[in-house]
Motif scaffolding. Structure first.
Motif, PDB file in Angstrom:
ATOM      1  N   SER A   1       1.916   7.549   2.151  1.00  0.00           N
ATOM      2  CA  SER A   1       2.898   6.921   1.545  1.00  0.00           C
ATOM      3  C   SER A   1       3.896   8.439   1.441  1.00  0.00           C
ATOM      4  CB  SER A   1       2.624   6.750   0.008  1.00  0.00           C
ATOM      5  OG  SER A   1       2.435   5.533  -0.321  1.00  0.00           O
ATOM      6  N   GLY A   2       3.903   9.415   1.149  1.00  0.00           N
ATOM      7  CA  GLY A   2       4.023  10.538   1.408  1.00  0.00           C
ATOM      8  C   GLY A   2       4.784  11.019   2.376  1.00  0.00           C
ATOM      9  N   ALA A   3       4.340  10.918   3.824  1.00  0.00           N
ATOM     10  CA  ALA A   3       5.129  11.359   4.859  1.00  0.00           C
ATOM     11  C   ALA A   3       6.360   9.739   4.948  1.00  0.00           C
ATOM     12  CB  ALA A   3       3.951  10.996   5.652  1.00  0.00           C
ATOM     13  N   VAL A   4       6.373   8.844   4.859  1.00  0.00           N
ATOM     14  CA  VAL A   4       6.908   7.816   4.629  1.00  0.00           C
ATOM     15  C   VAL A   4       8.261   8.359   4.089  1.00  0.00           C
ATOM     16  CG1 VAL A   4       7.659   5.633   4.680  1.00  0.00           C
ATOM     17  CG2 VAL A   4       5.422   6.696   6.252  1.00  0.00           C
TER      18      VAL A   4
ATOM     19  N   VAL B   1      14.804   5.725  -4.002  1.00  0.00           N
ATOM     20  CA  VAL B   1      13.719   6.378  -4.697  1.00  0.00           C
ATOM     21  C   VAL B   1      13.203   5.415  -5.913  1.00  0.00           C
ATOM     22  CG1 VAL B   1      13.855   8.166  -6.228  1.00  0.00           C
ATOM     23  CG2 VAL B   1      14.955   8.173  -4.511  1.00  0.00           C
ATOM     24  N   SER B   2      13.363   4.060  -6.028  1.00  0.00           N
ATOM     25  CA  SER B   2      13.207   3.464  -7.195  1.00  0.00           C
ATOM     26  C   SER B   2      11.978   2.611  -6.180  1.00  0.00           C
ATOM     27  CB  SER B   2      14.682   2.613  -7.368  1.00  0.00           C
ATOM     28  OG  SER B   2      15.570   3.266  -8.036  1.00  0.00           O
ATOM     29  N   MET B   3      12.004   2.533  -5.419  1.00  0.00           N
ATOM     30  CA  MET B   3      11.206   1.447  -4.684  1.00  0.00           C
ATOM     31  C   MET B   3       9.765   2.053  -4.859  1.00  0.00           C
ATOM     32  SD  MET B   3      13.100  -0.529  -1.556  1.00  0.00           S
ATOM     33  CE  MET B   3      11.478  -0.188   0.048  1.00  0.00           C
ATOM     34  N   PHE B   4       9.671   3.368  -4.709  1.00  0.00           N
ATOM     35  CA  PHE B   4       8.937   3.991  -4.156  1.00  0.00           C
ATOM     36  C   PHE B   4       8.204   5.330  -5.511  1.00  0.00           C
ATOM     37  CE2 PHE B   4       9.791   4.270   0.359  1.00  0.00           C
ATOM     38  CZ  PHE B   4       8.258   4.344   0.736  1.00  0.00           C
TER      39      PHE B   4
ATOM     40  N   ASP C   1       1.027  -1.126   0.443  1.00  0.00           N
ATOM     41  CA  ASP C   1      -0.240  -0.123  -0.511  1.00  0.00           C
ATOM     42  C   ASP C   1       1.001   1.294  -0.275  1.00  0.00           C
ATOM     43  OD1 ASP C   1      -2.281  -1.571  -0.149  1.00  0.00           O
ATOM     44  OD2 ASP C   1      -2.636  -1.372   2.156  1.00  0.00           O
ATOM     45  N   LEU C   2       1.824   0.837   0.576  1.00  0.00           N
ATOM     46  CA  LEU C   2       2.771   1.932   0.639  1.00  0.00           C
ATOM     47  C   LEU C   2       3.536   2.763  -0.503  1.00  0.00           C
ATOM     48  CD1 LEU C   2       5.008   2.321   4.015  1.00  0.00           C
ATOM     49  CD2 LEU C   2       2.636   4.157   3.517  1.00  0.00           C
ATOM     50  N   LEU C   3       3.817   1.459  -1.091  1.00  0.00           N
ATOM     51  CA  LEU C   3       4.815   1.670  -2.452  1.00  0.00           C
ATOM     52  C   LEU C   3       4.615   2.257  -3.805  1.00  0.00           C
ATOM     53  CD1 LEU C   3       7.672  -1.561  -1.655  1.00  0.00           C
ATOM     54  CD2 LEU C   3       7.334   0.888  -1.330  1.00  0.00           C
ATOM     55  N   TYR C   4       2.748   1.410  -2.951  1.00  0.00           N
ATOM     56  CA  TYR C   4       1.886   1.840  -4.634  1.00  0.00           C
ATOM     57  C   TYR C   4       1.355   3.309  -4.479  1.00  0.00           C
ATOM     58  CZ  TYR C   4       2.662  -2.686  -7.083  1.00  0.00           C
ATOM     59  OH  TYR C   4       2.874  -3.597  -7.974  1.00  0.00           O
ATOM     60  N   TRP C   5       1.084   3.786  -3.595  1.00  0.00           N
ATOM     61  CA  TRP C   5       0.681   5.821  -2.951  1.00  0.00           C
ATOM     62  C   TRP C   5      -0.418   4.905  -2.938  1.00  0.00           C
ATOM     63  CZ3 TRP C   5       4.192   9.617  -2.885  1.00  0.00           C
ATOM     64  CH2 TRP C   5       5.335   9.432  -2.709  1.00  0.00           C
TER      65      TRP C   5
END
Length: 256
Positions: free
Chosen positions: A81-84, A210-213, A71-75
């Motif tokens: 996701s932005g906070a993390v 950066v790549s993960m997100f 859920d975090l990586l796919y925003w």
């Protein structure tokens, strides 16, 4: 420390081995048809990954952790996701300028400044309004945060399984149980020498974050095109590996 049952440990070891095999060369070529398992039909297979799908292989804790990470990586939640993402990047960039001790001390001072200021503010507010709301962090102070013996045993058993699996895989690669796999590993290590000469560990870590997100979102939007090019690359690589196996004595895999 209480040990888990043999069936549970075996299930987790099987799950980890299958995931490892998919990442390191035992997976079928991209685009191959997924064959249903025994007793299943093709209609029962979900073509898209569902983070909450229970296949009976993953432990419940691993499923919950994996779902949260996806859920975090796919925003799925942009604010979360932005906070993390921003917090992790800020921490890593801070480590490039200051030592770990300094970064840890500054973070602790920032947290203490916020909590102490809020504590004083609430105390003054209660004194002025003549209310008795109690400690502002009472709910957090009463929250149970200790780990039980069962939880410690469970996580220790999982770490033991993963460690043993990695050790067996490294032994297989370094002692050349399979020549092709060992050659692939040697090429990977050779490429990493050039990567290490260009980037330090923190830079690589920043690029990885950066790549993960970013890459999962890009892949989700352009999956068809990416799969097509990746399939061509895999086909070419498999062709080259096949030619090498045919020319090197003893390099051809034994048919199961």
């Amino acid at each position: 420390m209480s040990a888990q049952s043999g069936d549970e440990l075996g299930s987790e070891a099987k799950w980890f081995s299958e995931d490892y095999g998919r990442m390191f060369g035992n997976a079928a070529a991209l685009g191959d048809e997924v064959k249903p398992k025994g007793g299943e039909t093709s209609d029962d297979l979900d073509p898209q990954f569902h983070p909450y799908q229970d296949d009976g292989k993953r432990p419940p804790v691993a499923m919950e952790t994996a779902s949260t990470a996806i859920d975090l990586l796919y925003w799925r939640n942009v604010k979360q996701s932005g906070a993390v993402f921003s917090s992790v990047l800020l921490l890593l960039f801070s480590l490039t300028q200051f030592s770990v001790v300094s970064v840890g001390a500054y973070l602790a001072l920032a947290a203490l400044s916020a909590t102490i200021s809020y504590r004083i503010y609430k105390s003054v507010l209660q004194a002025v309004q003549k209310t008795d709301e109690g400690h502002p962090f009472k709910g957090y102070l009463e929250m149970e945060i200790s780990l039980s013996q069962d939880q410690i045993s469970k996580y220790a058993d999982k770490i033991l399984i993963y460690t043993n699996t990695c050790m067996r895989e490294l032994r297989r690669l370094f002692l050349v149980q399979d020549l092709i796999d060992s050659l692939k590993f040697a090429v990977l290590m050779w490429l990493l020498t050039y990567v290490g000469a260009l980037f330090n560990g923190l830079t690589l870590l920043i690029l990885a974050v950066v790549s993960m997100f970013t890459m999962p979102v890009v892949y989700e939007k352009h999956q068809a095109q990416i799969d097509q090019y990746v399939g061509l690359i895999r086909t070419h690589v498999n062709s080259v590996v096949g030619k090498i196996q045919a020319k090197i004595p003893g390099a051809k895999r034994k048919e199961e």
